[in-house]
Design a protein around this motif. Sequence first.
Motif, PDB file in Angstrom:
ATOM      1  N   SER A   1      43.431 116.707  75.522  1.00  0.00           N
ATOM      2  CA  SER A   1      43.214 115.717  76.575  1.00  0.00           C
ATOM      3  C   SER A   1      41.918 114.971  76.285  1.00  0.00           C
ATOM      4  O   SER A   1      40.900 115.583  75.948  1.00  0.00           O
ATOM      5  CB  SER A   1      43.140 116.403  77.931  1.00  0.00           C
ATOM      6  N   LEU A   2      41.958 113.656  76.420  1.00  0.00           N
ATOM      7  CA  LEU A   2      40.795 112.839  76.079  1.00  0.00           C
ATOM      8  C   LEU A   2      39.945 112.477  77.290  1.00  0.00           C
ATOM      9  O   LEU A   2      39.033 111.661  77.172  1.00  0.00           O
ATOM     10  CB  LEU A   2      41.245 111.560  75.359  1.00  0.00           C
ATOM     11  N   ASP A   3      40.229 113.082  78.426  1.00  0.00           N
ATOM     12  CA  ASP A   3      39.387 112.819  79.606  1.00  0.00           C
ATOM     13  C   ASP A   3      38.662 114.064  80.088  1.00  0.00           C
ATOM     14  O   ASP A   3      38.094 114.082  81.181  1.00  0.00           O
ATOM     15  CB  ASP A   3      40.222 112.213  80.741  1.00  0.00           C
ATOM     16  N   LEU A   4      38.683 115.130  79.234  1.00  0.00           N
ATOM     17  CA  LEU A   4      37.977 116.369  79.547  1.00  0.00           C
ATOM     18  C   LEU A   4      37.316 116.921  78.285  1.00  0.00           C
ATOM     19  O   LEU A   4      37.793 116.669  77.181  1.00  0.00           O
ATOM     20  CB  LEU A   4      38.951 117.430  80.072  1.00  0.00           C
ATOM     21  N   GLN A   5      36.228 117.664  78.447  1.00  0.00           N
ATOM     22  CA  GLN A   5      35.665 118.408  77.332  1.00  0.00           C
ATOM     23  C   GLN A   5      36.598 119.593  77.029  1.00  0.00           C
ATOM     24  O   GLN A   5      36.919 120.362  77.933  1.00  0.00           O
ATOM     25  CB  GLN A   5      34.264 118.895  77.659  1.00  0.00           C
ATOM     26  N   THR A   6      37.019 119.705  75.799  1.00  0.00           N
ATOM     27  CA  THR A   6      38.074 120.653  75.467  1.00  0.00           C
ATOM     28  C   THR A   6      37.683 122.094  75.751  1.00  0.00           C
ATOM     29  O   THR A   6      38.461 122.869  76.314  1.00  0.00           O
ATOM     30  CB  THR A   6      38.472 120.495  73.990  1.00  0.00           C
ATOM     31  N   GLY A   7      36.479 122.493  75.382  1.00  0.00           N
ATOM     32  CA  GLY A   7      36.093 123.895  75.503  1.00  0.00           C
ATOM     33  C   GLY A   7      35.857 124.354  76.923  1.00  0.00           C
ATOM     34  O   GLY A   7      36.172 125.488  77.285  1.00  0.00           O
TER      35      GLY A   7
ATOM     36  N   THR B   1      31.812 106.873  73.981  1.00  0.00           N
ATOM     37  CA  THR B   1      31.317 107.214  75.314  1.00  0.00           C
ATOM     38  C   THR B   1      32.443 107.841  76.142  1.00  0.00           C
ATOM     39  O   THR B   1      33.634 107.672  75.845  1.00  0.00           O
ATOM     40  CB  THR B   1      30.793 105.978  76.041  1.00  0.00           C
ATOM     41  N   GLY B   2      32.041 108.542  77.186  1.00  0.00           N
ATOM     42  CA  GLY B   2      33.022 109.144  78.068  1.00  0.00           C
ATOM     43  C   GLY B   2      33.996 108.128  78.633  1.00  0.00           C
ATOM     44  O   GLY B   2      35.205 108.385  78.711  1.00  0.00           O
ATOM     45  N   VAL B   3      33.488 106.955  79.023  1.00  0.00           N
ATOM     46  CA  VAL B   3      34.376 105.948  79.609  1.00  0.00           C
ATOM     47  C   VAL B   3      35.371 105.419  78.575  1.00  0.00           C
ATOM     48  O   VAL B   3      36.516 105.086  78.916  1.00  0.00           O
ATOM     49  CB  VAL B   3      33.555 104.803  80.247  1.00  0.00           C
ATOM     50  N   GLN B   4      34.970 105.363  77.309  1.00  0.00           N
ATOM     51  CA  GLN B   4      35.895 104.922  76.263  1.00  0.00           C
ATOM     52  C   GLN B   4      36.997 105.953  76.019  1.00  0.00           C
ATOM     53  O   GLN B   4      38.174 105.596  75.868  1.00  0.00           O
ATOM     54  CB  GLN B   4      35.127 104.646  74.974  1.00  0.00           C
TER      55      GLN B   4
END
Length: 247
Positions: free
Chosen positions: A150-156, A188-191
């Motif tokens: 998922s690209l809207d969360l930190q994976t770990g 960036t997070g928004v990207q």
Amino acid sequence: MKRIADEPAYVLHRYDWSESSLILEVLTRHFGRIAVVAKGAKKPSSNFRPVLLPLQPLHIAFGGDAEIRTLKSAEWLGGQVMPTGDALLSGYYLNELLLRLLARDDPHPALFDVYGATVRVLAHDDPQVLQPALRAFELLLLREIGLLPSLDLQTGTLAALSAGERYSLRPEGGLVESHDPEGRGSLTGVQWQALQAALDDPASFNATLQAAAPLGELKPQLRALLHYHCGVSTLRTRQLMIDLQAL
């Protein structure tokens, strides 16, 4: 296995099988990647000879229950020209990814449609959309086969992304905070959130192409992830591009 007719397909690769025949790796919409033998396809009089080209939309008929089926017929659907130059090499790159990452007989109808859309972009030979189209295909391929986090969360940690912070996509760690002060190899997070929203859009290919267009730092991250899952340091088509640019 009964005969299958009018199956949408693209030729991914071809091998010599005998003096007159070919074995083809074919991407089909409803049966995934399959291998077929095209008997007599190398003969000058064969109806297969002018049709079995890469990056061209086909309808095929095939039969048999062995690992390698028998190609019965192939019809070119027309509607687009063969890509040339960088676009042609990019098409071979797509094919190499599919050959390395897709198991045989594993259908992915949505991915088939994404591949067709990408090939149509390549046929228009527009340098401005070539790289964004490749990034869109890479992202959608990785997601379809379960290799994209998922690209809207930190994976770990599954923590939400901070809009202004920078994160990198790592082959073994997923999406993690970037500690490079110059922001190399990160977004960036928004990207990242915009990319995830594009992937979730009903028109995912066009949306992801638009979202990826301004993101130059996306390419090296996806390349590292693809090389990791393909088990190579450089794909053959990538090395060919490098060699041609050095001439």
